[in-house]
Design a protein around this motif. Structure first.
Motif, PDB file in Angstrom:
ATOM      1  N   GLY A  75      -9.582  57.378 -57.904  1.00  0.00           N
ATOM      2  CA  GLY A  75      -9.595  58.535 -57.904  1.00  0.00           C
ATOM      3  C   GLY A  75      -8.838  60.117 -58.018  1.00  0.00           C
ATOM      4  O   GLY A  75      -9.109  61.660 -57.299  1.00  0.00           O
ATOM      5  N   GLY A  76      -7.865  60.150 -59.544  1.00  0.00           N
ATOM      6  CA  GLY A  76      -7.714  61.001 -59.589  1.00  0.00           C
ATOM      7  C   GLY A  76      -5.425  61.319 -58.193  1.00  0.00           C
ATOM      8  O   GLY A  76      -5.763  62.173 -58.902  1.00  0.00           O
ATOM      9  N   ARG A  77      -5.708  60.729 -57.855  1.00  0.00           N
ATOM     10  CA  ARG A  77      -5.080  60.668 -56.512  1.00  0.00           C
ATOM     11  C   ARG A  77      -3.518  59.636 -56.882  1.00  0.00           C
ATOM     12  O   ARG A  77      -4.236  58.414 -56.874  1.00  0.00           O
ATOM     13  CB  ARG A  77      -4.864  61.035 -55.571  1.00  0.00           C
ATOM     14  N   LEU A  78      -2.158  59.791 -56.800  1.00  0.00           N
ATOM     15  CA  LEU A  78      -1.210  59.257 -56.338  1.00  0.00           C
ATOM     16  C   LEU A  78      -0.667  58.450 -54.889  1.00  0.00           C
ATOM     17  O   LEU A  78      -0.972  59.777 -54.496  1.00  0.00           O
ATOM     18  CB  LEU A  78      -0.605  59.791 -57.315  1.00  0.00           C
ATOM     19  N   TYR A  79      -1.124  57.004 -54.936  1.00  0.00           N
ATOM     20  CA  TYR A  79      -0.551  57.317 -53.210  1.00  0.00           C
ATOM     21  C   TYR A  79       0.941  56.566 -53.200  1.00  0.00           C
ATOM     22  O   TYR A  79       0.995  55.424 -53.861  1.00  0.00           O
ATOM     23  CB  TYR A  79      -1.754  56.450 -52.633  1.00  0.00           C
ATOM     24  N   PHE A  80       1.842  57.282 -52.069  1.00  0.00           N
ATOM     25  CA  PHE A  80       3.026  56.266 -52.258  1.00  0.00           C
ATOM     26  C   PHE A  80       2.915  55.361 -50.474  1.00  0.00           C
ATOM     27  O   PHE A  80       2.196  56.532 -49.930  1.00  0.00           O
ATOM     28  CB  PHE A  80       3.933  57.582 -51.874  1.00  0.00           C
ATOM     29  N   ILE A  81       3.130  54.241 -50.342  1.00  0.00           N
ATOM     30  CA  ILE A  81       3.169  53.925 -49.142  1.00  0.00           C
ATOM     31  C   ILE A  81       4.099  52.594 -48.516  1.00  0.00           C
ATOM     32  O   ILE A  81       4.788  52.077 -49.361  1.00  0.00           O
ATOM     33  CB  ILE A  81       1.366  52.744 -49.335  1.00  0.00           C
ATOM     34  N   GLU A  82       4.319  53.374 -47.857  1.00  0.00           N
ATOM     35  CA  GLU A  82       5.232  52.172 -46.920  1.00  0.00           C
ATOM     36  C   GLU A  82       5.370  51.506 -45.743  1.00  0.00           C
ATOM     37  O   GLU A  82       4.217  51.910 -44.994  1.00  0.00           O
ATOM     38  CB  GLU A  82       6.374  53.583 -46.155  1.00  0.00           C
ATOM     39  N   VAL A  83       5.276  50.583 -45.644  1.00  0.00           N
ATOM     40  CA  VAL A  83       4.946  49.361 -45.035  1.00  0.00           C
ATOM     41  C   VAL A  83       5.387  49.146 -44.456  1.00  0.00           C
ATOM     42  O   VAL A  83       6.739  48.754 -44.520  1.00  0.00           O
ATOM     43  CB  VAL A  83       4.052  48.420 -45.277  1.00  0.00           C
ATOM     44  N   VAL A  84       5.504  49.192 -42.541  1.00  0.00           N
ATOM     45  CA  VAL A  84       6.401  48.867 -41.848  1.00  0.00           C
ATOM     46  C   VAL A  84       6.106  47.841 -40.600  1.00  0.00           C
ATOM     47  O   VAL A  84       5.002  47.885 -40.348  1.00  0.00           O
ATOM     48  CB  VAL A  84       6.703  50.205 -41.007  1.00  0.00           C
ATOM     49  N   SER A  85       6.822  46.764 -40.665  1.00  0.00           N
ATOM     50  CA  SER A  85       6.903  45.320 -39.702  1.00  0.00           C
ATOM     51  C   SER A  85       6.410  45.399 -38.317  1.00  0.00           C
ATOM     52  O   SER A  85       5.521  44.668 -38.075  1.00  0.00           O
ATOM     53  CB  SER A  85       7.594  44.630 -40.497  1.00  0.00           C
ATOM     54  N   ARG A  86       6.968  46.645 -37.388  1.00  0.00           N
ATOM     55  CA  ARG A  86       7.191  46.984 -36.725  1.00  0.00           C
ATOM     56  C   ARG A  86       6.521  48.226 -35.765  1.00  0.00           C
ATOM     57  O   ARG A  86       5.080  49.149 -36.628  1.00  0.00           O
ATOM     58  CB  ARG A  86       7.990  46.787 -35.539  1.00  0.00           C
ATOM     59  N   VAL A  87       7.464  48.836 -35.604  1.00  0.00           N
ATOM     60  CA  VAL A  87       7.304  50.601 -35.407  1.00  0.00           C
ATOM     61  C   VAL A  87       7.789  51.295 -36.166  1.00  0.00           C
ATOM     62  O   VAL A  87       8.865  51.816 -36.671  1.00  0.00           O
ATOM     63  CB  VAL A  87       7.730  51.140 -33.658  1.00  0.00           C
ATOM     64  N   ALA A  88       6.371  52.029 -36.759  1.00  0.00           N
ATOM     65  CA  ALA A  88       6.883  53.906 -37.545  1.00  0.00           C
ATOM     66  C   ALA A  88       8.136  54.077 -36.728  1.00  0.00           C
ATOM     67  O   ALA A  88       8.359  54.650 -35.912  1.00  0.00           O
ATOM     68  CB  ALA A  88       5.702  54.620 -37.868  1.00  0.00           C
ATOM     69  N   SER A  89       9.097  55.026 -37.106  1.00  0.00           N
ATOM     70  CA  SER A  89      10.251  56.008 -36.917  1.00  0.00           C
ATOM     71  C   SER A  89      10.619  56.945 -37.347  1.00  0.00           C
ATOM     72  O   SER A  89       9.738  57.316 -38.621  1.00  0.00           O
ATOM     73  CB  SER A  89      11.583  54.411 -36.806  1.00  0.00           C
TER      74      SER A  89
END
Length: 339
Positions: free
Chosen positions: A51-65
């Motif tokens: 949709g004309g937008r750029l997404y940066f995605i970080e995947v964390v295996s347990r708890v986001a810090s």
């Protein structure tokens, strides 16, 4: 990049949670370096356009810090500094859990948080393909660790000894020279700033990102625990190998930490490990279990009846544990050429 390049369950869950207006185009995160420059040591796990937008995605295996949030914010700021013509990215953190304080901070920074299902069979970040970081990918680390072992050698010899192309070895050494970690004298190269190298490794491949469990085990000392675990898992034909404090202490003769053992184990064998070895949560020592992000089981060694990862893998993992084990990491560097 296609969906099959990553864990399809995770990718599909994230795409559904984002509720994108159009079908997304999944981009190659390696291209981020071409835009941000070769000195930038961090990249998201996924990039996509929709949709004309750029997404940066970080995947964390347990708890986001807080560290996860800070790294994403740094990524956005560096992206912005590259010019007005670049689209403003949408930052997304996908994690199994996040504490209220971190969630509030993410909201203030306009970082979207997706909670992944807490399912033991859901493949997560530690099962992804290794990221295209400069120093710590399996192929790159062959070159770097060989240079640590040889002290001073030519790029051609590095390539020949590790079975990689001359072009690849030249690229890695060139990056290290730019960071003033390596210097070149005629046709020979050598590492001149080990501390900066170790810091770079800790940044690119923190071991906490690979940890899948901390299991209390019914032992009072780490070496007898590692020996018994090795004996039983070998007879069950379960792939495993001790690393970190355990292998580092055995390789160097440095004092071994007695309140914990560290080992690689595939997540599918975690239930069996807990059934065999778990003890009361209030007593004994702990097993820190990491899921492998590369082949760590082929080039193992046995010391004192304990199966441990190779010296090269041990050094990489110790560096990934950061400042808390810096003395042991330095001892491993000093001994590395003789191992």
């Amino acid at each position: 990049m296609t969906l099959t390049d990553r864990s399809s369950d995770v990718v599909e869950f994230i795409l559904n949670a984002l509720d994108l207006p159009t079908s997304p185009e999944i981009l190659d995160v390696g291209n981020l370096y071409e835009v941000l420059g070769q000195d930038f040591p961090f990249q998201p796990d996924m990039m996509l356009k929709a949709g004309g937008r750029l997404y940066f995605i970080e995947v964390v295996s347990r708890v986001a810090s807080l560290d996860t949030i800070a790294r994403m914010q740094l990524l956005r700021e560096l992206w912005r500094r590259k010019g007005q013509e670049l689209p403003e990215p949408v930052l997304v953190i996908a994690a199994r859990a996040i504490h209220p304080r971190e969630e509030q901070l993410a909201e203030k920074l306009d970082i979207q948080v997706i909670r992944l299902p807490w399912k033991p069979d859901l493949p997560l970040k530690h099962e992804y393909k290794p990221s295209k970081s400069r120093l710590t990918t399996e192929k790159s680390w062959k070159v770097v660790s060989r240079l640590l072992k040889e002290k001073s050698t030519s790029i051609r010899q590095l390539a020949l000894r590790e079975g990689v192309s001359y072009g690849w070895a030249h690229k890695i050494i060139g990056a290290l020279i730019e960071q003033e970690i390596v210097e070149r004298n005629d046709s020979y190269v050598r590492i001149v700033d080990v501390k900066r190298l170790l810091n770079g490794i800790a940044w690119e491949r923190p071991m906490k990102n690979l940890q899948i469990a901390e299991v209390p085990i019914d032992f009072s000392e780490s070496i007898p625990a590692a020996r018994d675990i090795s004996y039983m898992l070998e007879r069950q034909k379960i792939p495993f190998a001790f690393t970190g404090y355990t292998s580092g202490g055995l390789y160097t003769g440095y004092a071994v930490r007695q309140d914990a053992v560290s080992l690689y184990l595939e997540e599918k064998h975690l239930d069996l490990f807990e059934e065999f070895f778990s003890g009361p949560s209030g007593g004994g020592i702990r097993a820190w279990i990491y899921a492998p992000d590369r082949d760590v089981f082929t080039d193992t060694r046995q010391i004192e009846g304990i199966t441990i990862v190779s010296p090269a893998q041990t050094l990489l993992d110790l560096a990934g544990l950061g400042y808390s084990v810096m003395d042991l990491t330095k001892a491993m560097v000093d001994r590395y050429a003789a191992l």
